[in-house]
Design an enzyme around this catalytic site. Structure first.
Site, PDB file in Angstrom:
ATOM      1  CB  CYS A  40      41.743 -32.350 -80.940  1.00 53.66           C
ATOM      2  SG  CYS A  40      42.992 -31.599 -81.968  1.00 53.66           S
ATOM      3  CB  CYS A  43      42.140 -33.950 -84.186  1.00 44.99           C
ATOM      4  SG  CYS A  43      43.528 -33.805 -83.049  1.00 44.99           S
TER       5      CYS A  43
END
Length: 122
Positions: A40, A43
């Site tokens: 991600c 993230c």
């Protein structure tokens, strides 16, 4: 996961997760959890910010990271649908959350809970 984790515990399984929540109850602390995925992009942006916040507020809060792919049972139990999701947990119950790479909102909420725990019944 290599690198600096600051004052953050990397949760590897459900039993470790449950132990950390029990520790938080015993210590009367709020847990801040970063649910993330290694693939991600947002993230990866928020990860270092979360680590720095864990260093700044380590005496007030307990910080954990949960990889949604590695600890799927915890992810499912807490109904995580997007990454990153940051949960604030008090006495085993979610009291707040931030979804997405919203640095300002995350910092604001962490500061709030780190400095205002007295009325939470921790």
């Amino acid at each position: 996961m290599a690198g600096d984790h600051g004052s953050t515990t990397i949760i590897l399984n459900k039993s470790q997760w449950e132990a950390k929540l029990e520790e938080a109850k015993a210590r009367r602390k709020i847990v801040v959890v970063d649910f993330f995925a290694s693939w991600c992009g947002p993230c990866r942006i928020m990860g270092p910010i979360f680590i720095e916040l864990s260093k700044k507020y380590e005496s007030n809060l307990i910080f954990c990271k949960v990889d949604v792919d590695e600890v799927a049972d915890v992810t499912t139990e807490w109904e995580i649908r997007a990454m990153p999701t940051f949960l604030f947990i008090n006495n085993g119950k979610q009291i707040d959350k931030v979804v997405g790479a919203n640095k300002d909102e995350l910092e604001k909420k962490i500061h709030h809970y780190a400095t205002n725990q007295s009325g939470l019944g921790c």
